[in-house]
Enzyme design. Structure first.
Site, PDB file in Angstrom:
ATOM      1  CE  LYS A  54      -3.832  -2.101   2.465  1.00  0.00           C
ATOM      2  NZ  LYS A  54      -4.295  -2.513   3.783  1.00  0.00           N
ATOM      3  CD  GLN A  98      -3.667  -4.449   6.673  1.00  0.00           C
ATOM      4  OE1 GLN A  98      -3.717  -3.421   5.994  1.00  0.00           O
ATOM      5  NE2 GLN A  98      -4.030  -5.627   6.211  1.00  0.00           N
ATOM      6  CG  ASP A 121     -10.243  -0.145   5.139  1.00  0.00           C
ATOM      7  OD1 ASP A 121      -9.990  -0.662   4.037  1.00  0.00           O
ATOM      8  OD2 ASP A 121      -9.521  -0.280   6.142  1.00  0.00           O
TER       9      ASP A 121
HETATM   10  N1  GUN Z   1      -6.805  -6.661   5.981  1.00  0.00           N
HETATM   11  C1  GUN Z   1      -6.973  -7.353   4.833  1.00  0.00           C
HETATM   12  N2  GUN Z   1      -7.630  -6.606   3.923  1.00  0.00           N
HETATM   13  C2  GUN Z   1      -7.880  -5.416   4.504  1.00  0.00           C
HETATM   14  C3  GUN Z   1      -8.517  -4.226   4.065  1.00  0.00           C
HETATM   15  O1  GUN Z   1      -9.011  -4.101   2.939  1.00  0.00           O
HETATM   16  N3  GUN Z   1      -8.564  -3.199   4.958  1.00  0.00           N
HETATM   17  C4  GUN Z   1      -8.037  -3.307   6.215  1.00  0.00           C
HETATM   18  N4  GUN Z   1      -8.145  -2.253   7.027  1.00  0.00           N
HETATM   19  N5  GUN Z   1      -7.445  -4.399   6.654  1.00  0.00           N
HETATM   20  C5  GUN Z   1      -7.361  -5.445   5.805  1.00  0.00           C
END
Ligand code: GUN
Length: 299
Positions: A54, A98, A121
Site C-alpha cells: 500500500k 490494518q 476502507d
Molecule cells: N486486511 C486485509 N484486507 C484489509 C482491508 O481491505 N482493509 C483493512 N483495514 N485491513 C485489511
C-alpha cells in the site's frame, strides 16, 4: 474455454493512472497533496506485506504515505489517541487501520473512532449506513473494484440478476448494496442457503466471496454469466509436492468454459483493492477541500 478473461492487473493500473492524474492536478492547481495514513499493530506477516505494498503504491501515484507501526501489545487507549491525532491532522485525508487487530483490541470500537470522512476502507458504521440508504459514502475497496469491473464489462447493470455468495461485512454485504444501487435484482447466498447451486445458476452476475477454495464449479454458472471471484485461497499444489498454489472460490477452468466473462485468481479482483484504496483517498481529499470529485472512481 470460452469466457472473456477480465484482467484485473491492467484494470488496476488504469485506475492508478487516473488517480495519479487527479493527484497531479490537486498539487498543481490547489497546492494540496493527498495523504494516506496506514496503522499496523503487531507483526502479522501477511499484514506487513499488504502495508508495504500500500505504501509503495501510494507514493507511486504521488500521494503522501504515512505509516504508523505499533507494538503488538499497544493499549487501546494509545491506539485511539493516535487515531484522534490523525483525525485532526489536515494533511491526512485517509486513515486505514490494518485488520486483523490483536485480540485485546476491539476492532469495531477502533474502526468507529476514525473520522467517517477519512475512513477510506468504508468500514465505519456511518459509511455502512450511508451506503445502505443510497447516500454518498466511502465505499469498501474490494466491492468498489468489483463494481468498476462489472460496469466496464457490462455497461448498465440495470435489471440483471446478481447473486453474491458470502455475507461478510467487508465484501458480501457492501457488494450487494452496490449492485442494488445499480438496479440489479440481488440475492445474497451463504452457507445456509438451500439449493445454492440452483440459486447461483440464475445469476447474470455471480460474485463469489466465501473463502472456500474452488467451491463454485462450472455447473453452478449460467451460460454467458459474468463471474467475479473475490476469493484468494492458498492450497497445496496438486502437481508439485511441498509447493502451494493460489486459487479463488471459483473452479476457474470449469466456470470459464460456461461463463461469458470471468476474473482469474491471481490477477483479477486482488490488484483492484489497493487501486480503489488510492481512489478513495483522492475522493476523500477532494471532499475535504470542497472540490469536484474525480469521475469514474466512486460508486
Ligand atoms: N486486511 C486485509 N484486507 C484489509 C482491508 O481491505 N482493509 C483493512 N483495514 N485491513 C485489511
Amino acid at each position: 474455454m470460452s469466457a472473456h478473461i477480465i484482467d484485473g492487473k491492467v484494470f488496476a493500473a488504469n485506475v492508478r493512472e487516473k488517480v495519479a492524474g487527479h493527484v497531479a492536478r490537486l498539487k498543481e492547481e490547489h497546492g494540496i497533496t493527498p495523504g494516506l495514513a496506514v496503522v499496523l499493530v503487531g507483526e502479522d506477516p501477511a499484514s506487513q506485506v499488504y502495508v508495504r505494498s500500500k505504501g509503495k503504491m501510494t507514493v507511486e501515484v504521488g500521494m503522501n504515505s504515512i505509516e504508523h507501526k505499533l507494538e503488538a501489545d499497544t493499549s487501546e487507549a494509545d491506539l485511539l489517541a493516535l487515531i484522534d491525532q490523525l483525525n485532526n491532522d489536515p494533511a491526512i485525508h485517509g486513515i486505514l487501520v490494518q485488520l486483523p487487530l490483536p485480540d485485546h483490541l476491539d476492532s469495531d470500537l477502533v474502526i468507529n473512532s476514525i473520522n467517517p470522512a477519512k475512513d477510506v476502507d468504508g468500514f465505519h458504521i456511518s459509511n455502512v449506513g450511508l451506503l445502505g440508504t443510497g447516500q454518498k459514502s466511502m465505499v469498501p475497496c474490494t466491492p468498489l473494484g468489483c463494481l468498476m469491473m462489472l460496469r466496464d464489462h457490462l455497461g448498465s447493470l440495470s435489471g440483471l440478476n446478481a447473486v453474491v455468495v458470502g455475507r461478510s461485512n467487508i465484501v458480501g454485504k457492501p457488494m450487494a448494496q452496490l449492485l442494488l444501487g445499480d438496479s440489479c435484482t440481488v440475492t445474497i447466498a451463504h452457507s445456509r442457503t438451500k439449493d445454492i447451486e440452483a440459486v447461483c445458476k440464475q445469476a447474470d452476475i455471480l460474485v463469489a466471496a466465501v473463502g472456500r477454495p474452488e467451491m463454485i464449479t462450472g455447473d453452478w454458472v449460467k451460460p454467458g454469466a459474468t463471474v467475479i471471484d473475490v476469493g484468494i485461497n492458498r492450497i497445496p499444489h496438486p502437481e508439485k509436492e511441498g509447493k502451494s498454489k493460489l486459487v479463488g472460490d471459483v473452479e476457474f477452468a470449469s466456470a470459464a468454459a460456461v461463463a461469458g466473462a470471468i476474473t482469474p485468481v491471481p490477477g483479477g479482483v486482488g490488484p483492484m483493492t489497493i487501486a480503489c484504496l488510492l481512489a478513495n483517498t483522492v475522493t476523500a481529499c477532494c471532499r475535504a477541500n470542497d472540490l469536484a470529485e474525480p469521475e469514474g472512481l466512486t460508486a
